[in-house]
Motif scaffolding. Structure first.
Motif, mmCIF file in Angstrom:
data_model
loop_
_atom_site.group_PDB
_atom_site.id
_atom_site.type_symbol
_atom_site.label_atom_id
_atom_site.label_comp_id
_atom_site.label_asym_id
_atom_site.label_seq_id
_atom_site.Cartn_x
_atom_site.Cartn_y
_atom_site.Cartn_z
ATOM 1 N N THR A 5 -7.104 6.822 17.105
ATOM 2 C CA THR A 5 -6.465 5.741 16.368
ATOM 3 C C THR A 5 -5.472 5.086 17.321
ATOM 4 N N LEU A 206 -2.429 10.399 -2.833
ATOM 5 C CA LEU A 206 -2.789 10.712 -1.440
ATOM 6 C C LEU A 206 -4.128 10.068 -1.086
ATOM 7 N N ARG A 207 -5.078 10.182 -2.001
ATOM 8 C CA ARG A 207 -6.399 9.610 -1.736
ATOM 9 C C ARG A 207 -6.340 8.091 -1.679
ATOM 10 N N ARG A 209 -3.712 6.262 -0.790
ATOM 11 C CA ARG A 209 -3.103 5.842 0.476
ATOM 12 C C ARG A 209 -4.083 6.008 1.625
ATOM 13 N N ALA A 210 -4.934 7.037 1.531
ATOM 14 C CA ALA A 210 -5.882 7.286 2.618
ATOM 15 C C ALA A 210 -7.023 6.273 2.616
ATOM 16 N N GLU A 213 -6.458 3.026 4.349
ATOM 17 C CA GLU A 213 -6.237 3.112 5.790
ATOM 18 C C GLU A 213 -7.531 3.430 6.524
ATOM 19 N N HIS A 214 -8.269 4.400 5.994
ATOM 20 C CA HIS A 214 -9.453 4.879 6.693
ATOM 21 C C HIS A 214 -10.431 5.459 5.672
ATOM 22 N N GLY A 216 -13.465 6.098 5.784
ATOM 23 C CA GLY A 216 -14.367 7.132 6.311
ATOM 24 C C GLY A 216 -13.769 8.520 6.159
ATOM 25 N N ALA A 217 -12.457 8.622 6.347
ATOM 26 C CA ALA A 217 -11.800 9.918 6.245
ATOM 27 C C ALA A 217 -11.887 10.456 4.830
ATOM 28 N N VAL A 218 -11.887 9.576 3.856
ATOM 29 C CA VAL A 218 -11.970 9.996 2.462
ATOM 30 C C VAL A 218 -13.416 10.378 2.125
ATOM 31 N N ASP A 219 -14.336 9.550 2.578
ATOM 32 C CA ASP A 219 -15.747 9.788 2.318
ATOM 33 C C ASP A 219 -16.190 11.123 2.912
ATOM 34 N N ARG A 330 3.175 -4.129 7.318
ATOM 35 C CA ARG A 330 1.949 -3.654 7.945
ATOM 36 C C ARG A 330 0.951 -3.349 6.847
#
Ligand SMILES: Nc1ncnc2c1ncn2[C@@H]1O[C@H](COP(=O)(O)OP(=O)(O)OP(=O)(O)O)[C@@H](O)[C@H]1O
Ligand SMILES: [Mg+2]
Lengths: 342, 507
Positions: A5, A206-207, A209-210, A213-214, A216-219, A330
């Motif tokens: 990142t 948490l999910r 916010r994730a 941002e990304h 893919g990280a959640v998936d 941001r």
């Protein structure tokens, strides 16, 4: 090949608390006290109007926040509010015979459901069709303006909302008028706290916010990106729905185009609040204050200036905020992009 | 430690088609408890596609997967995780602004009532990191961490979910040699405790050091298998590429000419405002390759970005062929005859949604007949693309394919083709072979040496000692933003350079 990142400048941008709107609010409080000692009646009236005007901005801003934190840029808040106001008003109006309380509650429920459905529609455009999200929001705004003016029936009425005056607090100097408001106004302030807790303390938060941002990280940890985005667009929509009902609360009647840009100003509020619930609160209070100020100035015709000039203040402020704060905020890294697996 | 009972995972006939490519073609694979299987293959062979099907990221078009002998029904990563699989993806799947603990528990959060039990999350992460010797601070924010630590977080994420089958897709591509050795150690310990591991890498040294068995893919098919014991780097390379590969490139001694690049007392800030390059001097001459060796994050990125005009210079001087190039714009640096192969190809080298043809002219779409009076000349552009794709052996269905659907190594070839196809005075290459297969490494190295022999000055930055030793005529070691030693390659030893990289030569 794995790619790190890229490092981004992140001064204070990740803390849950953002000081800028609060500093400004502190200055405002100082000015308020000064103004009160000069013209107490006007000052108290401005304060009351500040609270009333900031409530829909708070909820609109939170709607934008939840959407964008999930990765969907929602510019359809204006349309969601308008449709909610229309649906809620119609529901209350047609159920008037069921009694004031029931019809008002039904109206609020109908408004929230209508705006949540519009949220689901935008999620369908963004997630399932992978459409451009700005276009989806624009479609919603245009449809809302057109449909509600067309379907609106002149002359209908609904029961007025009660005014809740908090004993004790409402007698305080300066701020007293702030404690004599409709129930939804209080609710808006409670919701700020709820959203803050949910966003930073629960696994939903948490999910959320994730995923903005990304995704893919959640998936890849087995959480469905699409159902999270759908759900959040509906939650955000329900909040925009309450914002729409706030307009009905103060007007007691539906008017064509009654949102009058509040949904768009909500986006500025979200940005100025840097995508944080308490930031949104501070920013909404600031916008609400200028709104209260301009309507008091118009009302009193205090200065020899055409009232339209005062009416400009909140919109001018929006332009300034978007130009200045827009640079500092941001946005979530994946906001606006459809998610592609793999 | 291989146990030969029923395989923990067995894939039969897995097939996956993408537009224009058969990425996996009836692939079989078996994996036993406690075993480390090395999965090898050239760029674009289909390794990532295969493991993504196992993990439920892609739905196979055909084929079946069995877990412990039972047909498995895996339709998304959630199912795979539930059935004891964990995967470290080729591209990091970490949320930068969240903490280490938040990233690790995401999706499987410990709860107390309605809320996440943050204390338990941090404690669990601490326990886990102690148990496996993967040291991390649970409260650190991920985007502040070096990539090596981020990689540990990825592995902990899989272990936190109790993975019995661990898939590692090029986990070492961004690690330093020390970090790699630590990771290989951890993998061995995991395997000894019964975990089955699929390990994808292009580095044959790691395959020999860590695996029990090797499976090799080419063009979407499983083409070979071997037991690691008794294999050599050469034999593995040959299995992969289908011909013998030169691992150590042949080149004549350098006969350096005039100075092309001169950097004096350079100071450059990084994204956080720290002085990342702090009083750095170096020179590169015609007919030589200068290799800058260093652990990542010692100012290499900022140095290269400053020379190529992407990043402002705080202080100091850069000159190219005697002309002042300090703080010059990227285009004016390029027009002095500088080619740049950037470190982060996705971000700085390519526009993912553009076609290969367009990416091949990014640096010269406005000249050389590519545009006339503001109108692009597609005949010229396409001929250029056909020619380069053939010469540089880019594996793609067509020159109109968007670059983002190419495999990592083929993306790199597109950049190399673009940058080296015009005649250059100075060639700057950052990590030119990261994530690239042995066959393509050989090819890219040959191209860089050919540039040198043609008379260009070549500056290669690499964290890979093999690459530095294979290419460089002189080795400059960078540490904390300064060159701490310059050694003729002929006199240098790996130990000496390794120590200097770790800071032994500072002060
Ligand atoms: N999402 C996608 N869409 C279209 N084509 C794809 C996609 N993913 C992979 N491909 C194609 O499938 C083939 C196999 O790609 P894959 O990423 O599996 O290769 P790989 O063996 O992992 O290579 P590398 O070593 O470079 O990572 C390549 O030709 C690639 O271009
Ligand atoms: Mg791969």
């Amino acid at each position: 090949m794995a790619v790190a990142t890229p490092a981004r400048p992140t001064t204070s941008s990740r803390s849950t608390f953002n000081i800028t709107p609060w500093l400004i609010a502190a200055v405002v409080v100082g000015l308020l006290i000064a103004a009160w000692s000069w013209k107490s009646g006007d000052t108290e009236a401005v304060f009351g109007r500040t609270i009333r005007a900031s409530a829909p901005l708070i909820l609109g801003g939170l709607c934008g926040l939840i959407s964008e934190r999930s990765g969907i840029v929602n510019i359809g808040i204006e349309g969601q509010m308008l449709i909610a106001a229309f649906a809620g008003f119609m529901a209350s109006s047609y159920t008037a015979s069921a009694g004031t309380l029931v019809s008002i509650l039904l109206g609020i429920g109908a408004g929230m459901i209508a705006a949540a459905l519009v949220g689901a529609f935008m999620a369908w455009c963004a997630v399932t069709l992978k459409m451009d999200q700005i276009i989806a929001g624009t479609v919603v705004n245009i449809f809302a303006a057109g449909f509600t003016s067309y379907a609106y029936i002149q002359g209908r009425t609904q029961a007025g909302y009660p005014q809740w005056t908090i004993p004790g607090l409402s007698d305080l100097p300066i701020v007293g008028k702030g404690f004599s408001q409709g129930p939804l106004t209080y609710l808006a302030f409670v919701i700020v706290v709820l959203v803050h807790i949910a966003l930073y303390r629960t696994n939903w938060g948490l999910r959320t916010r994730a995923v903005g941002e990304h995704p893919g990280a959640v998936d890849t940890v087995g959480v469905s990106v699409s159902s999270l985005r759908y759900r959040n667009m509906m939650i955000g929509g329900a909040l925009a729905g309450i914002a729409g009902m706030l307009l009905i609360q103060s007007a007691s009647v539906f008017n064509r185009g009654m949102t009058n840009g509040i949904g768009f100003i909500s986006l500025a509020v979200m940005l100025f609040g840097r995508y944080r619930p308490f930031g949104v609160l501070g920013a909404a209070l600031l916008f609400g204050f200028f709104n209260g100020l301009q309507s008091q100035l118009q009302f009193r015709q205090a200065l020899d200036i055409p009232p339209q000039f005062f009416g400009m203040i909140p919109y001018l402020l929006t332009v300034v905020v978007l130009a200045v704060a827009g640079l500092a905020a941001r946005p979530p890294a994946a906001a606006g992009q459809p998610y592609e697996k793999g | 430690m291989t146990d030969t009972g029923s395989p923990v995972i067995e894939a039969k006939g897995l097939t996956k088609r993408f537009p224009g490519v058969l990425a996996a073609d009836a692939v079989d694979l078996t994996l036993h408890r406690g075993e480390i299987l090395g999965l090898l293959g050239e760029n674009g062979a289909g390794k990532s596609t295969l493991v993504k099907m196992l993990f439920g990221v892609y739905d196979p078009d055909d084929g079946e997967v069995f877990l412990n002998g039972q047909p498995a029904n895996i339709s998304d990563p959630g199912d795979a995780i539930d059935q004891g699989m964990g995967m470290v993806h080729q591209h990091f799947q970490l949320v930068g602004p969240l903490t280490v603990a938040e990233n690790i528990v995401l999706g499987a959060e410990p709860r107390r009532g309605l809320f996440i039990d943050t204390k338990k999350a941090a404690d669990d992460v601490r326990d886990l990191s102690e148990r496996f010797g993967l040291d991390v601070d649970p409260d650190a924010v991920v985007e502040d961490l070096p990539v090596g630590i981020q990689q540990r977080v990825e592995i902990l994420k899989a272990l936190y979910r109790g993975a019995e089958i661990l898939i590692l897709d090029e986990p070492t591509a961004v690690l330093t040699p020390q970090e790699t050795d630590e990771l290989l150690q951890v993998m061995r310990e995991l395997a000894d405790s019964g975990v089955a591991i699929i390990f994808i890498t292009h580095k044959l040294r790691e395959v020999l050091a860590a695996t029990d068995r090797v499976a090799v893919m080419r063009d979407g098919k499983m083409v070979g298998a071997a037991v690691t014991e008794g294999a050599t780097q050469e034999s593995l390379a040959e299995l992969m590429v289908g011909r013998s590969v030169v691992l150590q490139i042949e080149k004549d001694d350098a006969t350096p000419g005039d100075t092309v690049l001169e950097v004096a007392n350079l100071r450059v800030r990084d994204d956080r405002g720290q002085m990342a390059v702090d009083g750095l001097d170096l020179t590169v001459r015609r007919y030589e390759i200068l290799g800058v060796a260093g652990v990542e994050g010692n100012g290499q990125r900022e140095l290269i970005e400053a020379i190529t005009g992407i990043r402002p210079v705080q202080d100091g001087h850069v000159s190219i062929l005697g002309h002042n190039a300090t703080g010059a714009s990227p285009r004016s640096v390029a027009s002095m005859g500088v080619a740049h192969i950037p470190e982060d190809r996705e971000k700085d080298g390519l526009v993912g949604v553009y076609s290969i043809a367009d990416n091949l002219v990014l640096n010269r779409y406005f000249e050389g007949g590519m545009a006339k009076g503001g109108r692009r000349q597609f005949g010229v552009i396409n001929r250029n693309a056909e020619d380069l794709v053939a010469r540089y052996d880019v594996a793609t269905p067509s020159i109109q394919t968007p670059v983002k659907s190419l495999s990592g190594g083929n993306k790199q070839k597109v950049i190399v083709a673009r940058e080296l196809s015009s005649s250059n005075e100075l060639v700057i290459a950052s990590q030119p072979t990261r994530g690239v297969d042995v066959g393509s490494i050989e090819f890219i190295h040959q191209q860089l040496v050919a540039e040198r022999d043609r008379g260009a000055a070549v500056l290669v930055v690499s964290a890979e000692l093999d690459e530095i030793f294979s290419l460089a005529d002189r080795i400059a070691v960078i540490y904390e933003g300064r060159i701490v030693a310059v050694i003729p390659a002929a006199d240098a030893t790996r130990e000496e350079v390794g120590l200097l990289m770790a800071g032994a030569g500072a002060h």
